[in-house]
Design a protein around this motif. Structure first.
Motif, short mmCIF file in Angstrom:
data_model
loop_
_atom_site.label_atom_id
_atom_site.label_comp_id
_atom_site.label_asym_id
_atom_site.label_seq_id
_atom_site.Cartn_x
_atom_site.Cartn_y
_atom_site.Cartn_z
N LEU A 245 -5.77 -4.37 0.53
CA LEU A 245 -4.95 -3.68 1.53
C LEU A 245 -4.76 -2.21 1.17
O LEU A 245 -4.78 -1.35 2.05
CB LEU A 245 -3.61 -4.39 1.70
CG LEU A 245 -3.69 -5.76 2.37
CD1 LEU A 245 -2.31 -6.43 2.36
CD2 LEU A 245 -4.22 -5.65 3.78
N ALA A 246 -4.59 -1.92 -0.12
CA ALA A 246 -4.46 -0.52 -0.55
C ALA A 246 -5.74 0.25 -0.25
O ALA A 246 -5.70 1.39 0.22
CB ALA A 246 -4.12 -0.46 -2.04
N ARG B 184 -5.97 0.80 3.53
CA ARG B 184 -5.07 1.89 3.93
C ARG B 184 -5.68 3.24 3.57
O ARG B 184 -5.64 4.19 4.36
CB ARG B 184 -3.70 1.74 3.27
CG ARG B 184 -2.88 0.64 3.86
CD ARG B 184 -1.49 0.59 3.24
NE ARG B 184 -0.77 -0.53 3.78
CZ ARG B 184 -0.52 -1.65 3.11
NH1 ARG B 184 -0.90 -1.78 1.85
NH2 ARG B 184 0.13 -2.64 3.68
N SER B 185 -6.24 3.34 2.38
CA SER B 185 -6.86 4.58 1.93
C SER B 185 -8.04 4.96 2.83
O SER B 185 -8.19 6.12 3.22
CB SER B 185 -7.32 4.42 0.48
OG SER B 185 -8.02 5.56 0.06
N ILE C 217 -8.58 4.06 5.97
CA ILE C 217 -8.10 4.43 7.31
C ILE C 217 -7.47 5.81 7.28
O ILE C 217 -7.71 6.64 8.16
CB ILE C 217 -7.13 3.37 7.85
CG1 ILE C 217 -7.91 2.08 8.13
CG2 ILE C 217 -6.42 3.86 9.10
CD1 ILE C 217 -7.04 0.89 8.47
N ASP C 218 -6.67 6.11 6.25
CA ASP C 218 -6.08 7.45 6.13
C ASP C 218 -7.16 8.51 6.03
O ASP C 218 -7.07 9.57 6.65
CB ASP C 218 -5.15 7.52 4.91
CG ASP C 218 -3.87 6.72 5.11
OD1 ASP C 218 -3.52 6.41 6.27
OD2 ASP C 218 -3.22 6.41 4.10
N GLU D 189 -0.05 7.75 13.87
CA GLU D 189 0.19 7.04 12.62
C GLU D 189 -0.91 6.03 12.38
O GLU D 189 -1.18 5.18 13.22
CB GLU D 189 1.55 6.32 12.72
CG GLU D 189 2.10 5.82 11.42
CD GLU D 189 2.45 6.94 10.44
OE1 GLU D 189 2.34 6.68 9.24
OE2 GLU D 189 2.80 8.04 10.88
N ILE E 260 -1.15 3.79 9.75
CA ILE E 260 -0.73 2.51 9.20
C ILE E 260 0.75 2.31 9.43
O ILE E 260 1.56 3.20 9.15
CB ILE E 260 -0.99 2.46 7.67
CG1 ILE E 260 -2.46 2.60 7.36
CG2 ILE E 260 -0.42 1.21 7.05
CD1 ILE E 260 -3.28 1.40 7.67
N GLU E 261 1.10 1.19 9.96
CA GLU E 261 2.49 0.79 10.03
C GLU E 261 2.78 -0.08 8.84
O GLU E 261 2.04 -1.01 8.56
CB GLU E 261 2.78 0.00 11.31
CG GLU E 261 3.09 0.84 12.49
CD GLU E 261 3.54 -0.01 13.67
OE1 GLU E 261 4.26 -0.99 13.47
OE2 GLU E 261 3.14 0.35 14.77
N GLN E 262 3.82 0.21 8.14
CA GLN E 262 4.19 -0.59 6.96
C GLN E 262 5.05 -1.75 7.37
O GLN E 262 5.85 -1.71 8.20
CB GLN E 262 4.91 0.26 5.93
CG GLN E 262 4.09 1.40 5.42
CD GLN E 262 2.95 0.92 4.51
OE1 GLN E 262 3.04 -0.12 3.86
NE2 GLN E 262 1.89 1.66 4.48
#
Length: 97
Positions: free
Chosen positions: A74-75, A78-79, A81-82, A93, A95-97
């Motif tokens: 998941l990390a 996220r990286s 996608i960012d 935005e 990623i929604e946390q």
């Protein structure tokens, strides 16, 4: 909405999916997150709705914590996608946390 087809093939892993897509000149509807390390550059992600959004989620048992491998995945997701958002000048935005 996708168009109805006469035949659909359901696979449960990327290796079989890639082999079928390449061998049959097929397509799949997915997140569009691909790596040339996995498919050798033979698979191309094509947006099916320009400017649209896609939600990617995951399911896990609420009473069990994510494994270290799942947390790492998941990390990394996220990286990725960012990075994609920063490279393509996309607002909003990622990623929604």
């Amino acid at each position: 909405m996708t168009e109805p087809v006469e035949k659909a093939i359901i696979v449960s892993d990327w290796a079989n999916l890639f082999n079928l897509l390449i061998g049959l000149s097929g397509y799949a509807i997915s997140s569009g997150i691909l790596s040339a390390d996995l498919d050798g550059g033979n698979i191309v992600a094509v947006p099916f709705i320009p400017g649209g959004t896609t939600e990617i989620g995951y399911i896990h048992q609420a009473y069990l914590p994510l494994t270290p491998l799942a947390q790492r995945y998941l990390a990394m997701l996220r990286s990725y996608i960012d990075f994609y958002f920063s490279e393509h000048d996309i607002g909003g935005e990622a990623i929604e946390q």
